[in-house]
Write an enzyme that holds these catalytic residues in place. Structure first.
Site, PDB file in Angstrom:
ATOM      1  N   SER A 122     -10.043   6.083   1.459  1.00 14.15           N
ATOM      2  CA  SER A 122      -9.864   7.245   0.586  1.00 14.15           C
ATOM      3  C   SER A 122      -9.543   6.730  -0.808  1.00 14.15           C
ATOM      4  O   SER A 122      -9.233   5.558  -1.001  1.00 14.15           O
ATOM      5  CB  SER A 122      -8.719   8.128   1.088  1.00 14.15           C
ATOM      6  OG  SER A 122      -7.471   7.456   0.951  1.00 14.15           O
ATOM      7  N   LEU A 156      -4.817   4.405   2.118  1.00 15.45           N
ATOM      8  CA  LEU A 156      -4.194   5.348   1.184  1.00 15.45           C
ATOM      9  C   LEU A 156      -3.799   4.575  -0.063  1.00 15.45           C
ATOM     10  O   LEU A 156      -3.112   3.557   0.022  1.00 15.45           O
ATOM     11  CB  LEU A 156      -2.968   5.997   1.821  1.00 15.45           C
ATOM     12  CG  LEU A 156      -2.151   6.960   0.946  1.00 15.45           C
ATOM     13  CD1 LEU A 156      -3.015   8.131   0.472  1.00 15.45           C
ATOM     14  CD2 LEU A 156      -0.934   7.469   1.711  1.00 15.45           C
ATOM     15  N   ILE A 174      -2.460   0.172   2.765  1.00 14.64           N
ATOM     16  CA  ILE A 174      -2.097   0.622   1.425  1.00 14.64           C
ATOM     17  C   ILE A 174      -3.071  -0.012   0.442  1.00 14.64           C
ATOM     18  O   ILE A 174      -3.229  -1.234   0.405  1.00 14.64           O
ATOM     19  CB  ILE A 174      -0.653   0.221   1.063  1.00 14.64           C
ATOM     20  CG1 ILE A 174       0.341   0.846   2.050  1.00 14.64           C
ATOM     21  CG2 ILE A 174      -0.334   0.647  -0.365  1.00 14.64           C
ATOM     22  CD1 ILE A 174       0.386   2.354   2.041  1.00 14.64           C
ATOM     23  N   LYS A 175      -3.724   0.819  -0.362  1.00  9.75           N
ATOM     24  CA  LYS A 175      -4.694   0.312  -1.333  1.00  9.75           C
ATOM     25  C   LYS A 175      -3.993  -0.033  -2.643  1.00  9.75           C
ATOM     26  O   LYS A 175      -3.305   0.797  -3.230  1.00  9.75           O
ATOM     27  CB  LYS A 175      -5.790   1.342  -1.597  1.00  9.75           C
ATOM     28  CG  LYS A 175      -6.785   1.480  -0.466  1.00  9.75           C
ATOM     29  CD  LYS A 175      -7.847   2.524  -0.779  1.00  9.75           C
ATOM     30  CE  LYS A 175      -8.896   1.995  -1.726  1.00  9.75           C
ATOM     31  NZ  LYS A 175      -9.998   2.983  -1.903  1.00  9.75           N
ATOM     32  N   ILE A 176      -4.209  -1.263  -3.090  1.00 13.02           N
ATOM     33  CA  ILE A 176      -3.642  -1.746  -4.346  1.00 13.02           C
ATOM     34  C   ILE A 176      -4.775  -2.337  -5.173  1.00 13.02           C
ATOM     35  O   ILE A 176      -5.533  -3.173  -4.678  1.00 13.02           O
ATOM     36  CB  ILE A 176      -2.554  -2.809  -4.094  1.00 13.02           C
ATOM     37  CG1 ILE A 176      -1.401  -2.211  -3.278  1.00 13.02           C
ATOM     38  CG2 ILE A 176      -2.039  -3.383  -5.410  1.00 13.02           C
ATOM     39  CD1 ILE A 176      -0.324  -3.210  -2.904  1.00 13.02           C
TER      40      ILE A 176
END
Length: 371
Positions: A44, A108, A139-141
């Site tokens: 996403s 996310l 977790i998207k970074i």
């Protein structure tokens, strides 16, 4: 009858869906794609969430509850997006368990306005990890220069990471180093790293969009002959670096302690150029140990007429290097291309985030973007 998506999976490519919405979850569409379209993961981003929330009534009940509670807009966005991601994690939990934690992951993204603030990114990652509370969360970074230490620290804390917005090969090298450093620190802290996972999301079609525009301005026959070749060459050379990095003594020492490799993930795989085949960024990037995340239109197109003709990355390393040499010869500054794309990528997600904040603020009956 052939099943191109099953064939793609058999070739070692994990098929992920680049979309999420409450409609998709509540209608059972995501579960159907998992059962019948070989989908084993979900990504996403702020743009996807902004479109989903702005176009559906299924968020109204939660919005009313949040309004009654008097939460601020930023907290409301986190609550709404976390709820969708948590539900998607549950849909994919069977895949996660069956694959030993390799697939079944849902991503996310941290607030993209923090792309250049490492400490706040880590704090946000920790908060989202706690909020969603599912082991198959990513977790998207973003892979900005400031994002690199945040990636290392987040992994060191035992949080799985999808590194996003990678465009260039040198930055990809730095991402791999940040990943390995994070795993090393997690091991030093006594963590079990067997379930610590990561993917490196290398953006594809945007590279062609930027380079082809520059080639059109140059206008020579040599420049025009390079049209639609850069993105695939770039991704292929990234895979070559992946192979080398994960064959080093440094990585072998980590693997011996249970660490899983950080897989390359091909993102931005829908074609922006209507003259190109609509599955080109899938069929031309087939290699074992990769992920391809696709919008549903690309997914269904590949299911309909995609072709798997064996590996399409490793046999073409020399061809890819020739493309880059030819780009330099006609005057394309690839370093400037990469810098431009990273700046644009961060800004696009910031813009979508601000639109999302505005949408939620309107629904909550207040103004501003106090997230």
């Amino acid at each position: 009858m052939s099943n191109p998506l099953s064939e793609l999976s058999a070739a070692g490519v994990a098929v992920w869906l680049d979309d999420i919405s409450r409609d998709r979850l509540r209608t059972g569409n995501l579960a159907d794609l998992v059962a019948n379209r070989s989908v084993v993961g979900v990504t996403s981003n702020p743009t996807i969430f902004q479109k989903a929330i702005a176009s559906s009534d299924l968020y109204n009940e939660q919005l009313r509850d949040l309004k009654v509670r008097g939460v601020d807009v930023g907290e409301a966005v986190r609550a709404i997006t976390a709820a969708d991601v948590r539900e998607a994690c549950d849909v994919l939990r069977g895949v996660y368990d069956a694959s030993g934690g390799v697939d079944g992951r849902v991503s996310l993204e941290v607030d993209p306005r923090l792309a250049h603030e490492a400490e706040r990114t880590v704090a946000e990652a920790r908060a989202l990890w706690w909020l969603v509370d599912r082991p198959n969360l990513f977790i998207k970074i973003p892979a900005t220069q400031d994002g690199l230490p945040a990636i290392t620290e987040t992994l060191a804390q035992g949080i799985s990471v999808n590194v996003t917005l990678i465009f260039g090969l040198d930055r990809y090298d730095a991402v791999i180093d940040a990943f390995m450093s994070g795993v090393e620190q997690a091991i030093e802290a006594g963590r079990d790293v067997s379930d610590l996972a990561s993917v490196a999301s290398f953006f594809v079609s945007r590279v062609d969009s930027e380079v082809d525009a520059r080639l059109d301005k140059i206008g020579t026959p040599e420049a025009k002959a390079l049209h639609a070749k850069t993105a695939i060459a770039n991704a292929r050379l990234a895979y070559e670096r992946y192979e080398k990095a994960f064959a080093t003594p440094r990585w072998k020492a980590l693997a011996a302690k249970g660490a899983k490799p950080q897989r390359p993930l091909w993102a931005s795989t829908s074609t922006k150029d209507p003259s190109l085949p609509d599955t080109i960024y899938v069929s031309e990037l087939i290699a074992p140990g990769t992920v391809n995340t696709m919008p549903e239109a690309t997914l269904q197109a590949f299911a309909d007429h995609g072709q798997v003709k064996g590996e399409t990355i490793r046999p073409h390393y020399d061809d890819a290097r020739q493309v880059f040499a030819a780009l330099a010869a006609v005057g394309v500054d690839i370093d400037d291309v990469i810098e431009t794309l990273e700046t644009q990528g961060v800004q696009k997600f910031e813009d979508s985030w601000n639109q999302l904040l505005g949408t939620i603020a309107q629904q909550l009956g207040r103004s501003g973007t106090d997230g």
